[in-house]
Design an enzyme around this catalytic site. Structure first.
Site, mmCIF file in Angstrom:
data_model
loop_
_atom_site.group_PDB
_atom_site.id
_atom_site.type_symbol
_atom_site.label_atom_id
_atom_site.label_comp_id
_atom_site.label_asym_id
_atom_site.label_seq_id
_atom_site.Cartn_x
_atom_site.Cartn_y
_atom_site.Cartn_z
ATOM 1 N N HIS A 1 25.108 34.456 30.961
ATOM 2 C CA HIS A 1 26.440 34.107 30.443
ATOM 3 C C HIS A 1 26.390 32.753 29.727
ATOM 4 O O HIS A 1 27.140 31.831 30.055
ATOM 5 C CB HIS A 1 27.462 34.074 31.583
ATOM 6 C CG HIS A 1 27.905 35.442 32.007
ATOM 7 N ND1 HIS A 1 28.625 36.281 31.196
ATOM 8 C CD2 HIS A 1 27.725 36.124 33.168
ATOM 9 C CE1 HIS A 1 28.874 37.429 31.834
ATOM 10 N NE2 HIS A 1 28.333 37.364 33.028
ATOM 11 N N ASP B 1 25.548 35.540 38.185
ATOM 12 C CA ASP B 1 25.929 36.944 38.057
ATOM 13 C C ASP B 1 25.465 37.522 36.715
ATOM 14 O O ASP B 1 25.312 36.796 35.737
ATOM 15 C CB ASP B 1 27.457 37.102 38.160
ATOM 16 C CG ASP B 1 28.183 36.313 37.086
ATOM 17 O OD1 ASP B 1 27.755 35.178 36.809
ATOM 18 O OD2 ASP B 1 29.157 36.825 36.505
ATOM 19 N N GLU B 2 25.261 38.810 36.713
ATOM 20 C CA GLU B 2 25.077 39.597 35.487
ATOM 21 C C GLU B 2 24.071 38.968 34.517
ATOM 22 O O GLU B 2 24.320 38.948 33.305
ATOM 23 C CB GLU B 2 26.436 39.771 34.787
ATOM 24 C CG GLU B 2 27.439 40.523 35.635
ATOM 25 C CD GLU B 2 28.834 40.582 35.031
ATOM 26 O OE1 GLU B 2 29.494 41.616 35.204
ATOM 27 O OE2 GLU B 2 29.273 39.605 34.398
ATOM 28 N N ASP C 1 30.914 29.821 29.938
ATOM 29 C CA ASP C 1 30.592 31.242 29.784
ATOM 30 C C ASP C 1 30.311 31.492 28.312
ATOM 31 O O ASP C 1 30.425 30.572 27.490
ATOM 32 C CB ASP C 1 31.733 32.137 30.307
ATOM 33 C CG ASP C 1 31.197 33.411 30.945
ATOM 34 O OD1 ASP C 1 30.455 34.133 30.256
ATOM 35 O OD2 ASP C 1 31.508 33.680 32.122
HETATM 36 C C1 ACM Z 1 31.853 38.465 37.879
HETATM 37 O O1 ACM Z 1 32.958 39.040 37.872
HETATM 38 N N1 ACM Z 1 30.971 38.720 36.922
HETATM 39 C C2 ACM Z 1 31.485 37.527 38.913
#
Ligand code: ACM
Ligand code: ZN
Length: 566
Positions: free
Chosen positions: A279, A343-344, A204
């Site tokens: 990330h 994600d994100e 991350d």
């Molecule tokens: C997450 O909590 N961004 C998967």
């Protein structure tokens, strides 16, 4: 005289041990407590009448008994003609079913404890491991700390097997790094509560945690950030010119193998997560050529929102990079799955990048979401070559995804629609919604907590009420739900003690939600079981939260009068 004195003392100890309540977590499918006990001591033997010689249980069981009960027991090994399990006395007998017993399945067991012997029957090694964990909970809660010579195990008959095949826990080791010694302790407590998936969030923005030989800068640079551990997370300022990056760490391949093997002995599958395509500040700090722009990326410190770092979707070297990483990860993890994040991923850089836009044009993609889907599909095809499958966070549905991907549903606020969409496409689903499963949220009123959390409010009772196949779920979607998982993100977890505080006892509540039959759940009984469980955890050296927070305890929103006083 001396003898009488000893036997009197023994009886008194026994009385106090046997009067302790038995409360097994997660609640077994069928439990009948009987009067009496089996007295475990150094004369007990471990008998494996029909277990293959190379079965892990033959080494795991004596280690387990030594570690948790403090006894070194002799074993009577496998396949010996004439050893009749039903006639074994003063023994713990591990009997494999001759024919697979469908009601026990792949992880179930039956356990019988009587005055004469303990008898565990299972189809699999996993069943034996769980039979032992339950046996441990039939012993006095402080047994591991006390290490007495004679240990009463409460007589009982139990038949037990899980409701869901996926009973998971995510630990984020990027925001804070936890060493192998702690990871093993963490795995031990997962195993105690029959959690069978350890989702290891290895990469991350705040640190890359796994050795990759082809890209050494991932761990030389990407695993280290400037040390701001002496200030609260939210005050961690960016690095200043010339400040050394000394805070962090990573796991060598040897250490990863060690953890995976340790987990496997406890019936825990380790699923690595590598974030694609966002990330990734820590990757771009090490390999800036994989970015869309020329920004000076660094391994993040403190809050990073919105997380704009993204790998360039128009650069073939980026796709090569992820395939190379997969090539090095696959041999380390026997799991069928690799989690690819998804994600994100903030796509501002893709919108401004000529290479990304060129890729969108040449592949006739509709937008940046489809570019993400294309990237993930490229990696998924590569993962498939190894006979493995991907898991991704629920955003991977947005630009389309192959039906073989498993979706980890986390955005609780999106409601049913995401789950239904995934099920309609034929994707399997793992439930980890924020509102039941994000155990980095506060577990009681923040005003009463000594340490800061990310926010939110997730009391023990709310976790207990979690049902992956919840009441109003459309029946057509139910068969796609594999189970559930508690996620522990580590922005605010500076120490292992604090990891444990956030995990326990909420993990126990989750365990009943994913193991015990839905009809067998009972909040009041769970609360009655907690004191003994906490005593057991303390004897094992775990920290835990001592509050029993209720859904009704949710702090009231502040009024403008309150604000005025600040
Ligand atoms: C997450 O909590 N961004 C998967
Ligand atoms: Zn780009």
């Amino acid at each position: 005289m001396k003898l009488i004195y000893f036997s009197l003392l023994g009886s008194l100890l026994l009385l106090s041990a046997c009067s302790q309540p038995v409360g097994i977590v997660p609640e077994p499918v069928q439990l009948t407590l009987l009067s009496g006990y089996y007295m475990l001591d150094s004369t007990t033997t471990l008998v494996f009448p029909n277990v293959a010689e190379d079965d892990d249980i033959i080494s795991y069981a004596p280690d387990f008994i030594h570690r948790y009960f403090g006894l070194s027991l002799a074993t009577v090994n496998a396949q010996q003609p004439g050893v009749n399990p039903a006639q074994s006395r003063n023994a713990i007998v591990f009997h494999k079913t001759a024919d697979h017993n469908p009601s026990l399945g792949d992880e179930g067991y039956s356990l019988s404890v009587s005055g004469d012997a303990v008898y565990i029957e299972a189809n699999t090694t996993a069943g034996f491991v769980y039979g032992l964990q339950t046996l441990y909970q039939l012993a006095p809660a402080d047994v591991t700390a006390k290490k007495t010579a004679r240990i009463p195990l409460r007589a009982a008959t139990i038949v037990d097997y899980p409701r869901f095949e996926w009973r998971g826990n995510l630990l984020d080791v990027s925001r804070h790094f936890f060493d192998v010694e702690y990871i093993k302790k963490h795995l031990d407590v997962l195993a105690l509560y029959k959690i069978n998936k350890f989702h290891w969030h290895l990469t991350d923005d705040h640190g890359w945690r796994i050795e990759i030989e082809k890209y050494p800068k991932l761990t030389e640079i990407g695993a280290w950030r400037v040390d701001r551990s002496s200030v609260p997370w939210r005050e961690g300022l960016p690095p200043q010119e010339g400040e050394p990056a000394t805070y962090g760490g990573y796991y060598t391949k040897e250490q990863i193998r060690e953890v995976v093997a340790y987990a496997a002995q406890r019936n825990i599958e380790v699923i690595p997560e590598v974030e694609i395509p966002g990330h990734c500040s820590e990757i771009l700090a090490a390999y800036p050529e994989f970015a869309c722009d020329t920004f000076n990326y660094y391994v993040q410190i403190g809050p990073y929102w919105p997380p704009k770092a993204i790998m360039c979707g128009g650069n073939d070297e980026v796709i090569r990079f992820f395939k190379d990483v997969v090539d090095e990860i696959v041999p380390l993890f026997p799991s069928e799955y690799i989690h690819i994040g998804g994600d994100e991923a903030v796509k501002d850089n893709w919108r401004a990048c000529a290479k990304c836009q060129q890729r969108i044009k040449s592949l006739k993609l509709a937008n940046e979401e489809e570019l993400q889907s294309w990237m993930i599909l490229e990696i998924e095809k590569h993962v498939h070559q190894y006979g493995k499958r991907i898991i991704g966070w629920d955003e991977i549905l947005e630009g389309g995804v192959s039906p073989s991907a498993t979706i980890m549903f986390w955005r609780g606020w999106q409601g049913d629609s995401v789950i239904i969409k995934a099920a309609e496409r034929g994707n399997e689903i793992i439930m980890t919604p924020t509102n039941y499963c994000y155990i980095d949220y506060y577990q009681s009123d923040p005003a009463t907590e000594k340490q800061e959390a990310i926010g939110g409010f997730l009391p023990l009772q709310k976790v207990y009420s979690f049902d992956p196949v919840y009441e109003n779920l459309p029946p057509s979607a139910a068969p796609f739900i594999k189970g559930g998982q508690a996620n522990l993100w580590a922005e605010f977890l500076f120490t292992p003690e604090h990891v444990e505080y956030m995990l326990l006892p909420r993990l126990l509540a989750l365990a009943e939600g994913v193991w015990s039959p839905a009809t067998g759940k009972d909040w009041n009984r769970f609360v009655e079981k907690l004191p003994a469980q906490k005593k057991r955890l303390a004897a094992l050296g775990y920290n835990y939260c001592d509050k029993i927070a209720l859904i009704a305890d949710e702090p009231k929103p502040k009024t403008s009068d309150d604000e005025a006083g600040e």
